[in-house]
Design a protein around this motif. Structure first.
Motif, PDB file in Angstrom:
ATOM      1  N   PRO A 193      14.599  -7.982  34.094  1.00  0.00           N
ATOM      2  CA  PRO A 193      14.926  -9.058  33.153  1.00  0.00           C
ATOM      3  C   PRO A 193      14.009 -10.274  33.261  1.00  0.00           C
ATOM      4  CG  PRO A 193      16.934  -8.150  34.086  1.00  0.00           C
ATOM      5  CD  PRO A 193      15.792  -7.515  34.830  1.00  0.00           C
ATOM      6  N   ILE A 194      13.645 -10.658  34.469  1.00  0.00           N
ATOM      7  CA  ILE A 194      12.935 -11.929  34.648  1.00  0.00           C
ATOM      8  C   ILE A 194      11.494 -11.898  34.166  1.00  0.00           C
ATOM      9  CG2 ILE A 194      12.145 -11.488  37.012  1.00  0.00           C
ATOM     10  CD1 ILE A 194      12.890 -14.456  37.586  1.00  0.00           C
ATOM     11  N   ASN A 195      10.829 -10.730  34.244  1.00  0.00           N
ATOM     12  CA  ASN A 195       9.420 -10.645  33.857  1.00  0.00           C
ATOM     13  C   ASN A 195       9.163  -9.671  32.703  1.00  0.00           C
ATOM     14  OD1 ASN A 195       7.829 -12.448  35.570  1.00  0.00           O
ATOM     15  ND2 ASN A 195       8.574 -11.205  37.279  1.00  0.00           N
ATOM     16  N   LYS A 196      10.196  -9.352  31.941  1.00  0.00           N
ATOM     17  CA  LYS A 196      10.039  -8.330  30.902  1.00  0.00           C
ATOM     18  C   LYS A 196       9.053  -8.750  29.811  1.00  0.00           C
ATOM     19  CE  LYS A 196      14.303  -9.770  28.525  1.00  0.00           C
ATOM     20  NZ  LYS A 196      15.686  -9.334  28.154  1.00  0.00           N
ATOM     21  N   GLN A 197       9.035 -10.040  29.468  1.00  0.00           N
ATOM     22  CA  GLN A 197       8.112 -10.487  28.417  1.00  0.00           C
ATOM     23  C   GLN A 197       6.661 -10.394  28.883  1.00  0.00           C
ATOM     24  OE1 GLN A 197       9.660 -14.407  27.417  1.00  0.00           O
ATOM     25  NE2 GLN A 197      10.667 -13.582  25.604  1.00  0.00           N
ATOM     26  N   ALA A 198       6.421 -10.774  30.140  1.00  0.00           N
ATOM     27  CA  ALA A 198       5.068 -10.687  30.684  1.00  0.00           C
ATOM     28  C   ALA A 198       4.609  -9.236  30.763  1.00  0.00           C
ATOM     29  CB  ALA A 198       5.014 -11.337  32.064  1.00  0.00           C
ATOM     30  N   PHE A 199       5.483  -8.338  31.201  1.00  0.00           N
ATOM     31  CA  PHE A 199       5.120  -6.926  31.319  1.00  0.00           C
ATOM     32  C   PHE A 199       4.928  -6.292  29.945  1.00  0.00           C
ATOM     33  CE2 PHE A 199       5.646  -7.540  35.657  1.00  0.00           C
ATOM     34  CZ  PHE A 199       5.508  -6.373  36.389  1.00  0.00           C
ATOM     35  N   VAL A 263       1.451 -15.079  29.512  1.00  0.00           N
ATOM     36  CA  VAL A 263       2.824 -15.325  29.954  1.00  0.00           C
ATOM     37  C   VAL A 263       2.836 -15.256  31.477  1.00  0.00           C
ATOM     38  CG1 VAL A 263       5.223 -14.555  29.869  1.00  0.00           C
ATOM     39  CG2 VAL A 263       3.757 -14.267  27.870  1.00  0.00           C
ATOM     40  N   PRO A 264       3.078 -16.365  32.163  1.00  0.00           N
ATOM     41  CA  PRO A 264       2.998 -16.362  33.637  1.00  0.00           C
ATOM     42  C   PRO A 264       4.086 -15.494  34.274  1.00  0.00           C
ATOM     43  CG  PRO A 264       3.929 -18.432  32.861  1.00  0.00           C
ATOM     44  CD  PRO A 264       3.464 -17.704  31.647  1.00  0.00           C
ATOM     45  N   LEU A 265       3.697 -14.783  35.333  1.00  0.00           N
ATOM     46  CA  LEU A 265       4.673 -13.998  36.094  1.00  0.00           C
ATOM     47  C   LEU A 265       5.548 -14.928  36.919  1.00  0.00           C
ATOM     48  CD1 LEU A 265       2.370 -11.118  37.402  1.00  0.00           C
ATOM     49  CD2 LEU A 265       4.090 -10.959  35.607  1.00  0.00           C
ATOM     50  N   LYS A 266       6.805 -14.544  37.092  1.00  0.00           N
ATOM     51  CA  LYS A 266       7.746 -15.327  37.895  1.00  0.00           C
ATOM     52  C   LYS A 266       8.005 -14.612  39.216  1.00  0.00           C
ATOM     53  CE  LYS A 266       9.951 -17.040  33.684  1.00  0.00           C
ATOM     54  NZ  LYS A 266      11.194 -17.060  32.862  1.00  0.00           N
ATOM     55  N   PHE A 267       7.952 -15.394  40.310  1.00  0.00           N
ATOM     56  CA  PHE A 267       8.107 -14.825  41.643  1.00  0.00           C
ATOM     57  C   PHE A 267       9.325 -15.380  42.379  1.00  0.00           C
ATOM     58  CE2 PHE A 267       3.728 -14.057  40.626  1.00  0.00           C
ATOM     59  CZ  PHE A 267       3.345 -12.927  41.343  1.00  0.00           C
ATOM     60  N   GLY A 268       9.918 -16.446  41.890  1.00  0.00           N
ATOM     61  CA  GLY A 268      10.965 -17.142  42.639  1.00  0.00           C
ATOM     62  C   GLY A 268      12.276 -16.401  42.750  1.00  0.00           C
ATOM     63  N   ARG A 269      12.981 -16.626  43.861  1.00  0.00           N
ATOM     64  CA  ARG A 269      14.330 -16.097  44.115  1.00  0.00           C
ATOM     65  C   ARG A 269      14.412 -14.606  43.811  1.00  0.00           C
ATOM     66  NH1 ARG A 269      18.347 -20.868  41.790  1.00  0.00           N
ATOM     67  NH2 ARG A 269      17.521 -22.557  43.079  1.00  0.00           N
ATOM     68  N   MET A 270      13.579 -13.857  44.459  1.00  0.00           N
ATOM     69  CA  MET A 270      13.461 -12.438  44.151  1.00  0.00           C
ATOM     70  C   MET A 270      13.375 -11.632  45.444  1.00  0.00           C
ATOM     71  SD  MET A 270      10.628 -10.961  41.489  1.00  0.00           S
ATOM     72  CE  MET A 270      11.020 -12.254  40.334  1.00  0.00           C
ATOM     73  N   ARG A 271      14.064 -10.516  45.476  1.00  0.00           N
ATOM     74  CA  ARG A 271      13.944  -9.620  46.625  1.00  0.00           C
ATOM     75  C   ARG A 271      12.535  -9.054  46.680  1.00  0.00           C
ATOM     76  NH1 ARG A 271      19.575  -6.079  46.235  1.00  0.00           N
ATOM     77  NH2 ARG A 271      21.020  -7.808  46.646  1.00  0.00           N
ATOM     78  N   PRO A 272      12.045  -8.798  47.900  1.00  0.00           N
ATOM     79  CA  PRO A 272      10.665  -8.293  48.035  1.00  0.00           C
ATOM     80  C   PRO A 272      10.374  -7.072  47.165  1.00  0.00           C
ATOM     81  CG  PRO A 272      11.510  -8.919  50.175  1.00  0.00           C
ATOM     82  CD  PRO A 272      12.661  -9.040  49.222  1.00  0.00           C
ATOM     83  N   MET A 273      11.329  -6.134  47.070  1.00  0.00           N
ATOM     84  CA  MET A 273      11.094  -4.911  46.298  1.00  0.00           C
ATOM     85  C   MET A 273      11.038  -5.176  44.792  1.00  0.00           C
ATOM     86  SD  MET A 273      10.500  -2.204  48.108  1.00  0.00           S
ATOM     87  CE  MET A 273      10.845  -0.828  47.008  1.00  0.00           C
ATOM     88  N   SER A 274      11.413  -6.389  44.381  1.00  0.00           N
ATOM     89  CA  SER A 274      11.390  -6.732  42.959  1.00  0.00           C
ATOM     90  C   SER A 274      10.196  -7.602  42.583  1.00  0.00           C
ATOM     91  CB  SER A 274      12.683  -7.466  42.575  1.00  0.00           C
ATOM     92  OG  SER A 274      13.816  -6.654  42.789  1.00  0.00           O
ATOM     93  N   LEU A 275       9.345  -7.939  43.556  1.00  0.00           N
ATOM     94  CA  LEU A 275       8.207  -8.798  43.264  1.00  0.00           C
ATOM     95  C   LEU A 275       7.296  -8.143  42.223  1.00  0.00           C
ATOM     96  CD1 LEU A 275       7.379 -10.051  46.859  1.00  0.00           C
ATOM     97  CD2 LEU A 275       8.136 -11.464  44.928  1.00  0.00           C
ATOM     98  N   PRO A 276       6.785  -8.913  41.268  1.00  0.00           N
ATOM     99  CA  PRO A 276       5.993  -8.321  40.187  1.00  0.00           C
ATOM    100  C   PRO A 276       4.713  -7.629  40.661  1.00  0.00           C
ATOM    101  CG  PRO A 276       5.916 -10.723  40.108  1.00  0.00           C
ATOM    102  CD  PRO A 276       6.986 -10.359  41.081  1.00  0.00           C
TER     103      PRO A 276
END
Length: 428
Positions: A193-199, A263-276
């Motif tokens: 959800p958090i990076n779907k637009q960037a991807f 579209v900048p990638l978001k990294f905050g408040r994320m589990r390591p396995m979810s990092l972009p």
């Protein structure tokens, strides 16, 4: 009345005739007989169509418009809209004036304020004031299984349609290329959800044709995905692997005239396995190990065959990294079972549904079979449904219940829910 009486409720009352219909009169004093209240129109135009209304000795066949107050007719500009010229009766909660059509003719008005069934209002009020998990939590166990299962079928299709909403745009963007459409859906799903637009933008800027061309080289695919995403611009040259990826991307970007996403990638408040960065590395590994994923899915195999294509390893670098330039304890970064399930539910199965619907005259058997074969998700919402006695055996039911909860129960759209409507009619 301590709850918000709304137009949807008045439509429900009119549709189910939950009012005293003896000696009905217009606000002008003409007698009214409701031969047929009409059929609810969910598209633009009057609220009910094909109604049969007898006023004095004349039978009128046409539309019925519902409003809380008669003044809403002009506020909604119906008096200037030719689509409302076939309205034969204006039904309002409160009314002190007749309204006119575009052609200037007057429309009879019926006020229902003092005629509405009090039990219907009380039942609706109870649902709106309920603080439980879902408004009907206390009554739901009394609803028959057939009604619940029939509604599950309906909302499951709604959820799949929602998941497919962007696919038409992907088809247009790719000039009808099914492979590019599927690829875009998969890449977007990896963004979560958090990076779907960037991807999604990555999929547009790095077309599937180019990914296929370099699918034999995992290193080149990593360079392409990470480079397009803009994460190779400032790598530490001391990280030889990351530095190599940067140089490879510069070469490929020059060769193919590639641009990074805006579209900048978001990294905050994320589990390591979810990092972009890790998700992009997984995407590269997926298309390297399963370059024929698109054609395989389009051949509509069994679910196990698709699942096997989602079993792959990343390059050794990622065993000790979640992101570039920062080492971590060694751990496999292959897709977990829950990640595979999310990919299936958010991209692959909706795409199969969309593809079958487009190609098979609406026959979506394979998509439905996949959902029936897939295990239910495990989360607090599904657990709460189970506590109400709802059997959740597979993803078909769990996906439907998630949609039901989000789109009907949370906003308390009970009047749009077949179960809510059944409860209200049962209480009257």
């Amino acid at each position: 009345m301590s709850f918000a009486f709304n137009e949807d409720l008045l439509q429900f009352i009119w549709e189910n005739q939950l009012y005293a219909n003896n000696e009905l009169k217009t606000i002008s004093g003409d007698s009214i007989s409701i031969i047929n209240q009409g059929f609810l129109n969910k598209n633009s135009g009057p609220d009910f169509e094909n109604a049969k209304i007898k006023i004095n000795d004349t039978l009128f066949i046409g539309a019925v418009e519902i409003h809380l107050d008669a003044k809403d007719w002009s506020m909604h500009s119906h008096h200037t809209d030719a689509a409302y010229n076939n309205v034969v009766l204006h039904v309002c909660y409160t009314a002190n004036e007749n309204v006119v059509r575009q052609d200037g003719t007057s429309i009879p008005t019926l006020e229902l304020k003092d005629r509405i069934n009090s039990k219907a209002l009380f039942a609706f009020q109870k649902l709106m004031e309920e603080k439980a998990f879902v408004p009907c939590a206390n009554i739901l166990p009394t609803i028959d299984s057939f009604s619940k299962l029939a509604w599950i079928d309906r909302v499951l299709i709604e959820r799949l349609e929602d998941r497919c909403a962007s696919f038409n745009n992907y088809q247009t963007h790719s000039n009808g290329n099914w492979s590019q459409t599927f690829y875009t859906a998969v890449v977007r799903a990896f963004g979560m959800p958090i990076n779907k637009q960037a991807f999604e933008q990555i999929a547009f800027k790095l077309p599937f044709e180019l990914v296929q061309r370099h699918s034999a080289s995992l290193f080149q695919l990593e360079a392409l995905f990470l480079g397009i995403a803009g994460v190779l611009q400032n790598v530490d040259s001391a990280d030889l692997y990351a530095d190599g990826l940067q140089k490879e991307y510069k070469f490929l970007a020059s060769k193919y005239n590639l641009d990074t996403i805006d579209v900048p990638l978001k990294f905050g408040r994320m589990r390591p396995m979810s990092l972009p960065t890790l998700k992009l590395a997984q995407l590269a590994a997926l298309w390297h190990h399963s370059p024929n994923l698109v054609s395989t899915v389009l051949s509509l195999p069994d679910l196990q065959t698709i699942n096997e294509l989602l079993n792959f390893d990343l390059s050794d670098y990622w065993n000790t990294h979640y992101t570039l330039g920062k080492s971590s304890a060694e751990k496999s970064k292959s897709l977990s079972n829950s990640a595979k399930q999310l990919l299936l539910l958010n991209a692959i199965i909706p795409f199969v549904f969309y593809y079958e619907k487009s190609k098979n005259n609406g026959d979506t058997d394979h998509a439905i079979q996949y959902l029936n074969a897939l295990k239910s998700e495990k989360n607090s919402i599904i657990s709460s449904w189970k506590s109400l006695g709802w059997e959740v055996e597979n993803a078909y039911t769990s996906q439907a219940l998630l949609h039901l909860y989000k789109h009907y129960c949370v906003p308390k759209m009970c009047l749009s829910c077949n179960i809510g409507r059944k409860i209200l009619l049962k209480e009257v």
